[in-house]
Design an enzyme around this catalytic site. Structure first.
Site, PDB file in Angstrom:
ATOM      1  N   LYS A 111       0.842  -1.091   0.072  1.00 52.50           N
ATOM      2  CA  LYS A 111      -0.105  -0.211  -0.453  1.00 52.50           C
ATOM      3  C   LYS A 111       1.245   0.900  -0.334  1.00 52.50           C
ATOM      4  O   LYS A 111       0.472   2.009  -0.663  1.00 52.50           O
ATOM      5  CB  LYS A 111      -1.480   0.201   0.770  1.00 52.50           C
ATOM      6  CG  LYS A 111      -2.014  -1.038   0.802  1.00 52.50           C
ATOM      7  CD  LYS A 111      -3.759  -0.577   1.834  1.00 52.50           C
ATOM      8  CE  LYS A 111      -4.538  -1.305   0.977  1.00 52.50           C
ATOM      9  NZ  LYS A 111      -5.790  -1.586   2.347  1.00 52.50           N
ATOM     10  N   LYS A 191      -3.618 -10.391  -7.264  1.00 50.20           N
ATOM     11  CA  LYS A 191      -4.610 -10.822  -6.654  1.00 50.20           C
ATOM     12  C   LYS A 191      -5.891  -9.936  -7.188  1.00 50.20           C
ATOM     13  O   LYS A 191      -6.316  -8.899  -7.119  1.00 50.20           O
ATOM     14  CB  LYS A 191      -4.450 -11.105  -4.951  1.00 50.20           C
ATOM     15  CG  LYS A 191      -5.272 -11.058  -4.137  1.00 50.20           C
ATOM     16  CD  LYS A 191      -4.931 -10.223  -2.522  1.00 50.20           C
ATOM     17  CE  LYS A 191      -5.182  -9.429  -2.278  1.00 50.20           C
ATOM     18  NZ  LYS A 191      -5.735  -7.914  -1.003  1.00 50.20           N
ATOM     19  N   LYS A 194     -10.733  -4.455  -6.271  1.00 53.07           N
ATOM     20  CA  LYS A 194     -11.178  -3.596  -6.945  1.00 53.07           C
ATOM     21  C   LYS A 194     -10.432  -2.912  -7.052  1.00 53.07           C
ATOM     22  O   LYS A 194     -10.517  -2.228  -8.617  1.00 53.07           O
ATOM     23  CB  LYS A 194     -11.832  -3.332  -5.613  1.00 53.07           C
ATOM     24  CG  LYS A 194     -13.068  -1.997  -5.706  1.00 53.07           C
ATOM     25  CD  LYS A 194     -13.903  -2.377  -6.951  1.00 53.07           C
ATOM     26  CE  LYS A 194     -14.867  -1.620  -8.053  1.00 53.07           C
ATOM     27  NZ  LYS A 194     -14.735  -0.069  -7.401  1.00 53.07           N
TER      28      LYS A 194
HETATM   29  P1  TYM Z   1     -10.835  -7.129   2.699  1.00 49.37           P
HETATM   30  O1  TYM Z   1     -12.292  -6.259   3.479  1.00 49.37           O
HETATM   31  O2  TYM Z   1      -9.979  -6.493   1.822  1.00 49.37           O
HETATM   32  O3  TYM Z   1     -10.786  -8.580   2.675  1.00 49.37           O
HETATM   33  C1  TYM Z   1     -12.353  -8.785   3.243  1.00 49.37           C
HETATM   34  C2  TYM Z   1     -12.218 -10.789   3.156  1.00 49.37           C
HETATM   35  O4  TYM Z   1     -11.634 -11.156   2.038  1.00 49.37           O
HETATM   36  C3  TYM Z   1     -10.887 -12.066   1.294  1.00 49.37           C
HETATM   37  N1  TYM Z   1     -10.105 -11.513   0.831  1.00 49.37           N
HETATM   38  C4  TYM Z   1     -10.308 -12.692  -0.844  1.00 49.37           C
HETATM   39  N2  TYM Z   1     -10.020 -13.572  -0.633  1.00 49.37           N
HETATM   40  C5  TYM Z   1      -9.108 -14.926  -1.675  1.00 49.37           C
HETATM   41  N3  TYM Z   1      -9.054 -14.433  -3.079  1.00 49.37           N
HETATM   42  C6  TYM Z   1      -8.801 -12.546  -2.716  1.00 49.37           C
HETATM   43  N4  TYM Z   1      -8.734 -12.212  -3.936  1.00 49.37           N
HETATM   44  C7  TYM Z   1      -9.701 -12.210  -1.998  1.00 49.37           C
HETATM   45  N5  TYM Z   1      -9.330 -10.677  -1.346  1.00 49.37           N
HETATM   46  C8  TYM Z   1      -9.614 -10.361   0.177  1.00 49.37           C
HETATM   47  C9  TYM Z   1      -9.467 -11.473   2.579  1.00 49.37           C
HETATM   48  O5  TYM Z   1      -8.511 -11.811   2.440  1.00 49.37           O
HETATM   49  C10 TYM Z   1     -10.583 -10.787   3.859  1.00 49.37           C
HETATM   50  O6  TYM Z   1     -10.576 -12.254   5.096  1.00 49.37           O
HETATM   51  N6  TYM Z   1      -8.006  -6.391   6.617  1.00 49.37           N
HETATM   52  C11 TYM Z   1      -9.149  -6.528   7.054  1.00 49.37           C
HETATM   53  C12 TYM Z   1     -10.159  -6.715   6.594  1.00 49.37           C
HETATM   54  C13 TYM Z   1     -10.336  -6.262   9.040  1.00 49.37           C
HETATM   55  C14 TYM Z   1     -10.183  -7.985   9.023  1.00 49.37           C
HETATM   56  C15 TYM Z   1     -10.536  -7.137  10.976  1.00 49.37           C
HETATM   57  C16 TYM Z   1     -10.284  -9.205   9.585  1.00 49.37           C
HETATM   58  C17 TYM Z   1     -10.253  -5.792   9.517  1.00 49.37           C
HETATM   59  N7  TYM Z   1     -10.282  -5.715  11.083  1.00 49.37           N
HETATM   60  C18 TYM Z   1     -10.404  -8.356  11.898  1.00 49.37           C
HETATM   61  C19 TYM Z   1     -10.073  -9.999   9.990  1.00 49.37           C
HETATM   62  C20 TYM Z   1     -10.848  -9.654  11.464  1.00 49.37           C
HETATM   63  C21 TYM Z   1      -9.366  -6.768   4.672  1.00 49.37           C
HETATM   64  O7  TYM Z   1      -9.220  -5.945   4.701  1.00 49.37           O
HETATM   65  O8  TYM Z   1     -10.146  -7.225   4.593  1.00 49.37           O
END
Ligand code: TYM
Length: 327
Positions: A111, A191, A194
């Site tokens: 990032k 990966k 968006k």
């Molecule tokens: P975020 O919003 O980026 O994504 C939400 C969930 O989707 C999974 N994910 C994917 N899995 C497989 N292939 C992909 N291309 C893909 N893109 C996204 C992510 O691994 C995630 O599980 N930091 C976290 C949000 C968060 C969180 C937490 C998660 C904040 N606090 C506490 C667990 C526990 C995030 O950015 O997810």
């Protein structure tokens, strides 16, 4: 019953990577665990965003979670900022987290490259807020996609550091991966995300899904129809494993390896299965949108439940660190 916590950012349209990597797994876990799922709005402000669309995106994200099956009778869904104890605990965790650990986080490095002009403290501190999200509920398990495993590892370390300094308080949460923990984008490389413009949205209409799949990258070693393919190197095959039935996956795998079926046929079958599964979710989203105030009620009662747990844990934390006063 063991507790589960996970979160998702309200940063634009939810895609099939989020769905098969996390959300679909969240739905399966509600019968075995006490589950808390969170729309993490404070995480989403660590990068540039449009202020005027934030509320809409928060509600849209919550609507999708409920439409996927995370209904209030089965689990708790709420918005992170509605329970300010998350950010309060973050401050305390900041004081036991070594900066070096945060600087080596892969997502921080990525990032920082993507947002060169806005490398703010929040971006560095992101995993500490994530640790607070999980630990304020003393959750033992965290279902996420592969990209988030490093952050969950960090939350284990934060728990260890806190416990070592102030006495046993938090569990060390464990990652639960889905069967499709990493979905690449339609470019077949990065990966699915968006921000990479390579995503298939959960709310994309059938013709958009068909078109995105038609032009999506396949096995890079299969140049002609007559070449045998390598499903293990093909993102379309990975998607089949997430959306198709066992006999279809078998048929596609054998057909690809023997050049028995071509990429067009393989993509058409995937497209049918994906559209079928997503159209059920899309119909439920429409139903929910016809009930004004429903999602807001779900989120309010979710926050109120979480607040009760979070307040008690913060009390305990304040006591342990010598801040709680009886004045
Ligand atoms: P975020 O919003 O980026 O994504 C939400 C969930 O989707 C999974 N994910 C994917 N899995 C497989 N292939 C992909 N291309 C893909 N893109 C996204 C992510 O691994 C995630 O599980 N930091 C976290 C949000 C968060 C969180 C937490 C998660 C904040 N606090 C506490 C667990 C526990 C995030 O950015 O997810």
């Amino acid at each position: 019953m063991d507790r589960i916590f996970s979160g998702i950012q309200p940063s634009g349209e939810i895609h099939i990577g989020n769905y098969v990597g996390a959300i679909r797994n969240w739905v399966q876990l509600v019968n075995q665990y006490e589950c808390i799922y969170c729309v993490v709005d404070y995480h989403a402000i660590t990068i540039e965003y449009e202020v005027s669309s934030m509320q809409r995106r928060i509600l849209e994200t919550a609507t999708i979670l409920v439409a996927c099956g995370l209904t209030p009778d089965k689990c708790t869904v709420f918005v992170q900022s509605h329970v300010p104890e998350h950010t309060e605990l973050t401050w305390i965790f900041n004081c036991v987290t070594p900066i070096g650990e945060l600087e080596r986080m892969t997502q921080f490095k990525e990032k920082s490259k993507q947002h060169r002009h806005n490398i703010n403290m929040g971006l560095l501190d992101y995993p500490v807020l994530q640790a607070a999200d999980i630990l304020i509920y003393k959750a033992g398990y965290v279902p996420v996609g592969e990209d988030q495993t490093q952050h969950v590892e960090l939350s284990r370390e934060v728990a260890r550091k806190f416990n070592a300094r102030y006495g046993e308080t938090f569990p060390e949460p464990q990652v639960l991966l889905s069967t499709a923990p990493r979905i690449a984008g339609t470019d077949g490389q990065a990966k699915m995300s968006k921000s990479m413009n390579n995503a298939i949205g959960l709310l994309d209409p059938p013709e958009v899904i068909q078109e995105k799949l038609r032009t999506a990258a396949t096995c890079p070693h299969r140049e002609r129809r007559s070449d045998p393919g390598h499903p293990e190197h093909c993102n379309i095959f990975t998607m089949h494993t997430a959306f198709s039935k066992t006999d279809q996956i078998d048929h596609v795998e054998k057909g690809c390896r023997s050049a028995g079926i071509g990429c067009i046929e393989c993509k058409e079958l995937l497209s049918e299965n994906m559209v079928e599964e997503l159209s059920l979710i899309q119909a439920r989203v429409r139903e929910i949108n016809e009930k004004p105030g429903y999602i807001i009620d779900v989120l309010k009662s979710g926050a109120s439940r979480c607040k009760t747990i979070a307040t008690a844990v913060m009390d305990e934390v304040r006591q342990k660190i010598g801040i709680k006063s009886d004045w």
